[in-house]
Design an enzyme around this catalytic site. Structure first.
Site, PDB file in Angstrom:
ATOM      1  N   LYS A  56       0.727  -1.081   0.257  1.00 48.72           N
ATOM      2  CA  LYS A  56       0.007  -0.053  -0.210  1.00 48.72           C
ATOM      3  C   LYS A  56       0.669   1.282   0.043  1.00 48.72           C
ATOM      4  O   LYS A  56       0.572   2.051  -0.821  1.00 48.72           O
ATOM      5  CB  LYS A  56      -0.972  -0.110   1.355  1.00 48.72           C
ATOM      6  CG  LYS A  56      -1.818  -1.285   1.251  1.00 48.72           C
ATOM      7  CD  LYS A  56      -2.917  -0.833   2.391  1.00 48.72           C
ATOM      8  CE  LYS A  56      -2.080  -1.128   3.837  1.00 48.72           C
ATOM      9  NZ  LYS A  56      -1.575  -2.460   4.213  1.00 48.72           N
ATOM     10  N   ARG A  66      -9.640   0.478   9.414  1.00 42.54           N
ATOM     11  CA  ARG A  66      -9.190  -0.822   9.445  1.00 42.54           C
ATOM     12  C   ARG A  66     -10.415  -1.644  10.080  1.00 42.54           C
ATOM     13  O   ARG A  66     -10.255  -2.648  10.785  1.00 42.54           O
ATOM     14  CB  ARG A  66      -8.145  -0.793  10.482  1.00 42.54           C
ATOM     15  CG  ARG A  66      -6.537  -1.084   9.554  1.00 42.54           C
ATOM     16  CD  ARG A  66      -5.510  -0.862  10.402  1.00 42.54           C
ATOM     17  NE  ARG A  66      -4.250  -1.574  10.471  1.00 42.54           N
ATOM     18  CZ  ARG A  66      -3.141  -1.376   9.679  1.00 42.54           C
ATOM     19  NH1 ARG A  66      -3.109   0.111   9.160  1.00 42.54           N
ATOM     20  NH2 ARG A  66      -2.152  -2.035   9.712  1.00 42.54           N
ATOM     21  N   ARG A  91      11.335  -6.308   4.855  1.00 39.98           N
ATOM     22  CA  ARG A  91      11.353  -4.934   5.362  1.00 39.98           C
ATOM     23  C   ARG A  91      11.825  -4.557   6.857  1.00 39.98           C
ATOM     24  O   ARG A  91      12.350  -3.392   6.827  1.00 39.98           O
ATOM     25  CB  ARG A  91       9.850  -4.502   5.218  1.00 39.98           C
ATOM     26  CG  ARG A  91       9.537  -2.699   5.468  1.00 39.98           C
ATOM     27  CD  ARG A  91       8.124  -2.376   5.128  1.00 39.98           C
ATOM     28  NE  ARG A  91       7.284  -2.842   5.973  1.00 39.98           N
ATOM     29  CZ  ARG A  91       5.950  -2.627   6.100  1.00 39.98           C
ATOM     30  NH1 ARG A  91       5.555  -2.146   4.845  1.00 39.98           N
ATOM     31  NH2 ARG A  91       4.986  -3.230   7.113  1.00 39.98           N
ATOM     32  N   ARG A 121      11.846  -0.957  10.983  1.00 38.90           N
ATOM     33  CA  ARG A 121      10.703  -1.243  11.891  1.00 38.90           C
ATOM     34  C   ARG A 121      10.670  -2.370  12.727  1.00 38.90           C
ATOM     35  O   ARG A 121      10.906  -3.404  12.243  1.00 38.90           O
ATOM     36  CB  ARG A 121       9.448  -1.107  10.791  1.00 38.90           C
ATOM     37  CG  ARG A 121       8.856   0.222  10.545  1.00 38.90           C
ATOM     38  CD  ARG A 121       7.905   0.103   9.687  1.00 38.90           C
ATOM     39  NE  ARG A 121       6.587  -0.347  10.206  1.00 38.90           N
ATOM     40  CZ  ARG A 121       5.500  -0.590   9.574  1.00 38.90           C
ATOM     41  NH1 ARG A 121       5.503  -0.059   8.387  1.00 38.90           N
ATOM     42  NH2 ARG A 121       4.595  -1.439   9.920  1.00 38.90           N
ATOM     43  N   ARG A 150      -0.266  -9.438  13.427  1.00 35.28           N
ATOM     44  CA  ARG A 150      -1.051  -8.568  12.754  1.00 35.28           C
ATOM     45  C   ARG A 150      -1.650  -9.129  11.751  1.00 35.28           C
ATOM     46  O   ARG A 150      -2.785  -8.711  11.305  1.00 35.28           O
ATOM     47  CB  ARG A 150       0.062  -7.699  12.072  1.00 35.28           C
ATOM     48  CG  ARG A 150       0.666  -6.432  13.075  1.00 35.28           C
ATOM     49  CD  ARG A 150       1.956  -5.792  12.702  1.00 35.28           C
ATOM     50  NE  ARG A 150       2.230  -5.320  11.493  1.00 35.28           N
ATOM     51  CZ  ARG A 150       3.300  -5.393  11.018  1.00 35.28           C
ATOM     52  NH1 ARG A 150       4.629  -5.880  11.689  1.00 35.28           N
ATOM     53  NH2 ARG A 150       3.714  -4.687   9.872  1.00 35.28           N
TER      54      ARG A 150
HETATM   55  P1  ADP Z   1       1.160  -2.555   8.248  1.00 37.15           P
HETATM   56  O1  ADP Z   1      -0.028  -2.347   7.309  1.00 37.15           O
HETATM   57  O2  ADP Z   1       2.465  -2.842   7.776  1.00 37.15           O
HETATM   58  O3  ADP Z   1       0.759  -3.313   9.632  1.00 37.15           O
HETATM   59  P2  ADP Z   1       1.079   0.238   9.310  1.00 37.15           P
HETATM   60  O4  ADP Z   1       2.230   1.097   9.164  1.00 37.15           O
HETATM   61  O5  ADP Z   1      -0.246   0.430   8.436  1.00 37.15           O
HETATM   62  O6  ADP Z   1       1.581  -1.158   8.771  1.00 37.15           O
HETATM   63  O7  ADP Z   1       0.584   0.174  10.842  1.00 37.15           O
HETATM   64  C1  ADP Z   1       1.342  -0.198  11.706  1.00 37.15           C
HETATM   65  C2  ADP Z   1       0.720  -0.345  13.119  1.00 37.15           C
HETATM   66  O8  ADP Z   1       0.060   1.118  13.390  1.00 37.15           O
HETATM   67  C3  ADP Z   1      -0.541  -1.234  13.110  1.00 37.15           C
HETATM   68  O9  ADP Z   1       0.122  -2.551  13.422  1.00 37.15           O
HETATM   69  C4  ADP Z   1      -1.472  -0.769  14.208  1.00 37.15           C
HETATM   70  O10 ADP Z   1      -0.904  -0.963  15.509  1.00 37.15           O
HETATM   71  C5  ADP Z   1      -1.082   0.797  13.909  1.00 37.15           C
HETATM   72  N1  ADP Z   1      -2.398   1.355  12.977  1.00 37.15           N
HETATM   73  C6  ADP Z   1      -2.175   1.617  11.515  1.00 37.15           C
HETATM   74  N2  ADP Z   1      -2.982   2.239  11.437  1.00 37.15           N
HETATM   75  C7  ADP Z   1      -4.386   2.090  12.062  1.00 37.15           C
HETATM   76  C8  ADP Z   1      -5.634   1.933  12.179  1.00 37.15           C
HETATM   77  N3  ADP Z   1      -6.313   2.838  11.098  1.00 37.15           N
HETATM   78  N4  ADP Z   1      -6.416   1.409  13.279  1.00 37.15           N
HETATM   79  C9  ADP Z   1      -5.841   0.923  14.279  1.00 37.15           C
HETATM   80  N5  ADP Z   1      -4.397   0.638  14.326  1.00 37.15           N
HETATM   81  C10 ADP Z   1      -3.676   1.171  13.212  1.00 37.15           C
END
Ligand code: ADP
Length: 191
Positions: free
Chosen positions: A14, A89, A128, A134, A146
């Protein structure tokens, strides 16, 4: 305005595709993960709260995420539209986003859902973890959590948009450019 939800599991690509799409279509990128990492880097209260959830690969509570996205939308002026990445989400987040868009006299035009098999996701995320630093990408147990959270809490969001006739499934394996072309083809139908 052209407003897009870019959807898919962790590691689906994404972020990579968002970077290319915002350039091509002149859009504003709203990545909730990036916004949380920025807050963590700056040591804000929001960042400290979010980190507790992110460290374990759990979702940050809806009200925190929704407030942060609302702030970002209200502070963005003169944009041609938004790409939402990693948001919504949960169903509650999707409903809140619809309400926010409506308040702005706008709407979500389409959802693009990147489809990638789980074993490929784990491979990409572990890679990654090596290159990005990260910490949530450096441990297979956290990655699997996750992916479980995604299956249980986030996949219903695809159904939410499907009911509105907005869901487009995109095959997310192949070259970055081939996937970008598939995404662009769907977007071009909406402009
Ligand atoms: P990835 O999609 O690789 O898990 P992101 O950078 O989108 O990475 O998200 C990292 C973390 O941030 C998630 O595991 C969650 O803890 C938090 N997070 C991100 N976006 C949301 C969201 N919309 N709602 C709840 N938690 C979120």
């Amino acid at each position: 305005m052209l407003n897009i939800v870019l959807f898919g599991p962790p590691g689906a690509g994404k972020g990579t595709q968002s970077e290319k799409l915002i350039e091509k279509y002149n859009l504003t990128h709203i990545s909730t993960g990036d916004l949380f990492r920025k807050n963590i880097g700056e040591g804000t209260e929001l960042g400290k709260t979010a980190q507790k959830y992110m460290d374990d690969g759990n979702l940050v509570p809806d009200e925190i995420v929704i407030g942060m996205v609302e702030d970002k939308i209200l502070n963005t002026h003169g944009t041609e539209g938004f790409i939402f990445d990693g948001f919504p989400r949960t169903i509650a987040q999707a409903q809140a986003l619809d309400a926010l868009m409506e308040k702005n006299g706008s709407q979500i035009d389409t959802m693009l859902a990147l489809d990638v098999p789980e074993e490929e996701l784990i491979k990409r995320l572990l890679n990654r973890g090596i290159t990005s630093g990260r910490t949530d990408d450096q441990n297979e147990a956290k990655i699997r959590n996750r992916l479980d959270v995604y299956k249980n809490e986030t996949t219903p969001v695809a159904n939410y948009y499907n009911k509105q006739g907005k869901l487009n499934l995109i095959h997310g394996v192949g070259s970055i450019n081939a996937i970008f072309n598939s995404l662009s083809d769907v977007i071009d139908e909406h402009i």
